[in-house]
Design an enzyme around this catalytic site. Sequence first.
Site, PDB file in Angstrom:
ATOM      1  N   HIS A 223       0.869  -1.049  -0.055  1.00 50.25           N
ATOM      2  CA  HIS A 223       0.168  -0.039   0.114  1.00 50.25           C
ATOM      3  C   HIS A 223       0.920   1.155   0.031  1.00 50.25           C
ATOM      4  O   HIS A 223       1.517   1.631  -1.028  1.00 50.25           O
ATOM      5  CB  HIS A 223      -0.977  -0.117   1.129  1.00 50.25           C
ATOM      6  CG  HIS A 223      -2.019   0.694   1.286  1.00 50.25           C
ATOM      7  ND1 HIS A 223      -2.292   1.662   0.242  1.00 50.25           N
ATOM      8  CD2 HIS A 223      -3.003   1.055   2.361  1.00 50.25           C
ATOM      9  CE1 HIS A 223      -3.301   2.436   0.598  1.00 50.25           C
ATOM     10  NE2 HIS A 223      -3.818   2.051   1.892  1.00 50.25           N
ATOM     11  N   HIS A 262      -1.958  -2.382  -9.570  1.00 51.78           N
ATOM     12  CA  HIS A 262      -3.015  -1.613  -8.566  1.00 51.78           C
ATOM     13  C   HIS A 262      -4.121  -2.624  -8.667  1.00 51.78           C
ATOM     14  O   HIS A 262      -4.311  -3.076  -9.636  1.00 51.78           O
ATOM     15  CB  HIS A 262      -3.302  -0.585  -9.267  1.00 51.78           C
ATOM     16  CG  HIS A 262      -4.011   0.425  -8.156  1.00 51.78           C
ATOM     17  ND1 HIS A 262      -5.283   0.568  -7.901  1.00 51.78           N
ATOM     18  CD2 HIS A 262      -3.427   1.371  -7.223  1.00 51.78           C
ATOM     19  CE1 HIS A 262      -5.638   1.080  -6.770  1.00 51.78           C
ATOM     20  NE2 HIS A 262      -4.535   1.681  -6.547  1.00 51.78           N
ATOM     21  N   ASP A 315       2.767   5.668  -6.733  1.00 55.34           N
ATOM     22  CA  ASP A 315       4.297   5.700  -5.878  1.00 55.34           C
ATOM     23  C   ASP A 315       5.105   5.416  -6.579  1.00 55.34           C
ATOM     24  O   ASP A 315       6.510   5.635  -6.105  1.00 55.34           O
ATOM     25  CB  ASP A 315       3.911   4.442  -5.021  1.00 55.34           C
ATOM     26  CG  ASP A 315       3.229   4.698  -3.667  1.00 55.34           C
ATOM     27  OD1 ASP A 315       3.090   5.880  -3.500  1.00 55.34           O
ATOM     28  OD2 ASP A 315       2.699   3.931  -3.210  1.00 55.34           O
TER      29      ASP A 315
HETATM   30  N1  CMC Z   1       5.366  -6.274 -10.625  1.00 46.71           N
HETATM   31  C1  CMC Z   1       5.188  -7.571 -11.169  1.00 46.71           C
HETATM   32  N2  CMC Z   1       4.080  -8.134 -11.193  1.00 46.71           N
HETATM   33  C2  CMC Z   1       2.938  -7.820 -10.577  1.00 46.71           C
HETATM   34  C3  CMC Z   1       3.057  -6.311 -10.061  1.00 46.71           C
HETATM   35  C4  CMC Z   1       4.259  -5.869 -10.173  1.00 46.71           C
HETATM   36  N3  CMC Z   1       4.362  -4.581  -9.257  1.00 46.71           N
HETATM   37  N4  CMC Z   1       1.783  -6.184  -9.542  1.00 46.71           N
HETATM   38  C5  CMC Z   1       1.234  -7.459  -9.904  1.00 46.71           C
HETATM   39  N5  CMC Z   1       1.886  -8.275 -10.478  1.00 46.71           N
HETATM   40  C6  CMC Z   1       1.250  -9.481 -11.165  1.00 46.71           C
HETATM   41  C7  CMC Z   1       1.352 -10.618 -10.155  1.00 46.71           C
HETATM   42  O1  CMC Z   1       2.622 -11.185  -9.963  1.00 46.71           O
HETATM   43  C8  CMC Z   1       0.220 -11.519 -10.554  1.00 46.71           C
HETATM   44  O2  CMC Z   1       0.604 -12.268 -11.479  1.00 46.71           O
HETATM   45  P1  CMC Z   1       0.042 -13.737 -11.457  1.00 46.71           P
HETATM   46  O3  CMC Z   1      -1.260 -13.847 -12.124  1.00 46.71           O
HETATM   47  O4  CMC Z   1       1.155 -14.403 -12.747  1.00 46.71           O
HETATM   48  O5  CMC Z   1       0.391 -14.498 -10.386  1.00 46.71           O
HETATM   49  C9  CMC Z   1      -0.644 -10.572 -11.172  1.00 46.71           C
HETATM   50  O6  CMC Z   1      -0.123  -9.448 -11.505  1.00 46.71           O
HETATM   51  C10 CMC Z   1      -1.919 -10.071 -10.444  1.00 46.71           C
HETATM   52  O7  CMC Z   1      -1.294  -9.754  -9.011  1.00 46.71           O
HETATM   53  P2  CMC Z   1      -2.222  -9.582  -7.534  1.00 46.71           P
HETATM   54  O8  CMC Z   1      -1.347  -9.660  -6.571  1.00 46.71           O
HETATM   55  O9  CMC Z   1      -3.120 -10.567  -7.676  1.00 46.71           O
HETATM   56  O10 CMC Z   1      -2.916  -8.178  -7.869  1.00 46.71           O
HETATM   57  P3  CMC Z   1      -3.433  -7.442  -6.905  1.00 46.71           P
HETATM   58  O11 CMC Z   1      -4.523  -6.608  -7.394  1.00 46.71           O
HETATM   59  O12 CMC Z   1      -3.737  -8.069  -5.512  1.00 46.71           O
HETATM   60  O13 CMC Z   1      -2.110  -6.397  -6.560  1.00 46.71           O
HETATM   61  C11 CMC Z   1      -0.841  -4.581  -5.678  1.00 46.71           C
HETATM   62  C12 CMC Z   1      -2.271  -5.239  -6.498  1.00 46.71           C
HETATM   63  C13 CMC Z   1      -0.703  -3.218  -5.679  1.00 46.71           C
HETATM   64  C14 CMC Z   1      -0.622  -5.304  -4.520  1.00 46.71           C
HETATM   65  C15 CMC Z   1       0.361  -5.352  -6.700  1.00 46.71           C
HETATM   66  O14 CMC Z   1       0.311  -4.784  -7.841  1.00 46.71           O
HETATM   67  C16 CMC Z   1       1.723  -4.860  -6.054  1.00 46.71           C
HETATM   68  O15 CMC Z   1       2.109  -5.764  -5.049  1.00 46.71           O
HETATM   69  N6  CMC Z   1       2.550  -3.793  -6.502  1.00 46.71           N
HETATM   70  C17 CMC Z   1       3.693  -3.335  -5.951  1.00 46.71           C
HETATM   71  C18 CMC Z   1       3.668  -2.675  -4.885  1.00 46.71           C
HETATM   72  C19 CMC Z   1       2.851  -1.228  -5.223  1.00 46.71           C
HETATM   73  O16 CMC Z   1       3.459  -0.586  -5.890  1.00 46.71           O
HETATM   74  N7  CMC Z   1       2.119  -0.646  -4.402  1.00 46.71           N
HETATM   75  C20 CMC Z   1       1.513   0.644  -4.309  1.00 46.71           C
HETATM   76  C21 CMC Z   1       0.086   0.665  -4.810  1.00 46.71           C
HETATM   77  S1  CMC Z   1      -0.687   2.200  -5.257  1.00 46.71           S
HETATM   78  C22 CMC Z   1      -0.657   3.202  -3.965  1.00 46.71           C
HETATM   79  C23 CMC Z   1      -1.788   2.843  -3.112  1.00 46.71           C
HETATM   80  O17 CMC Z   1      -2.984   3.246  -3.432  1.00 46.71           O
HETATM   81  O18 CMC Z   1      -1.598   2.037  -2.279  1.00 46.71           O
END
Ligand code: CMC
Length: 378
Positions: A223, A262, A315
Amino acid sequence: MTTDKITLHRGLSGVYFDRTETTFIDGKEGKLLYRGYNIHDLAGVASFEETSYLLMYGELPTQSQLDEFDGVLKANRNIPSEIVDIITLVKNDHPMSVLRTAVSALSAFDPEAEDNSPEATLRKGIRLTSQVPTIVMAHHNIRNGRAPIAPSENLSHAANFLYMMEGEEPTAGTAALMDTDFVLHADHGSNASAFTARAVASTNAHLHDAITAGIGALSGPSHGGAAENVMTMALDIGEAENAEQYVKDLLAGGDRVMGFGHRVYRAEDPRARHLREGVRKLSEEKGEPKWYGILEAVQKAMAPYGRRGIHVNVDFFAGVIYYLNGIPHDLFVPIFAVGRIPGWTVQVIEQFEHNILLRPLLQYAGPEERKYVPVSER
Ligand code: CMC
């Protein structure tokens, strides 16, 4: 105990649990509205004070309403000396933990702490909006062995925040970029920290409880913590030409590239655009264009992921802006919290307005019912 007909919504992804009049997000289009106003019309134009008023009161202020609101924000910047003592006691903790502890303790000094009426909750939210920057920078100075710098009575919210770091007034350009950053972070629907704050408020606990919990939720790298990690990544990369290999190695190791992806946006996070331009200008101004170059190279390396809906988020650019302004890495998440207080406040007020206990269910997947065996027989 059979629960096999249940549909699980893990992570509550795609689940609507209530209505809001505050923030609209279209994840497909990459659109964000505060009270109906597009973030692209507000960022860089409306100040954080004006945006906070909009979020908190529902309409843009007239000049006299804005002046009055600004006066209240300025008048509430000081924190009790007891809070400074508490910060001193816990100064070696991460700034997010210090902030959480200080906000929690502030309820003991707020005359309306226990009053959950919308009027009192709004007044408390305004006070917290003013006090949180003071806490963050008081801690910054205390841990560096200095006395906290008293807040200015004249500077804007953003300029005062930067002023309290070293006692130097920022340039108009630097303050304006910080102001835009706060505007972009002011609210964002039912993200993890706002949902946490709502869950706490749903039990009729008070605003300080809700925001304390929200700060805890924000601190995680999925987050609010991403900006800090993006900067660590940029420093590790070192030069733009290393970015492609770095990203490849990261992904091959099953890691995530921080500042990408996201839960809601499948298009680019609309907030990123404004900070991208900020990084470009600032890195040129500071004579360090390489940082913008590194971020550009990481984006290029991640371009194939765009097809899967993984784009830059807010971010990705924020960290480099803070870094170029000399802000220590571990203050990046607290900056997010400084901007988010109006959003959390409004969401708690909305929760109180038509409150219902947030109490979802968990599908049981443990052992079948079994007989208790006394410890002497085990
Ligand atoms: N880099 C590489 N792969 C990614 C990333 C990333 N940053 N984000 C998602 N993926 C892939 C993930 O590995 C998964 O792949 P697979 O289906 O092959 O297993 C797929 O995309 C879906 O990921 P998920 O975790 O199910 O998606 P989510 O919606 O739960 O994730 C997230 C959202 C923000 C937790 C994730 O994108 C992440 O960890 N990003 C990096 C951390 C980040 O930048 N956070 C800031 C968010 S914006 C500020 C805020 O509002 O909080």
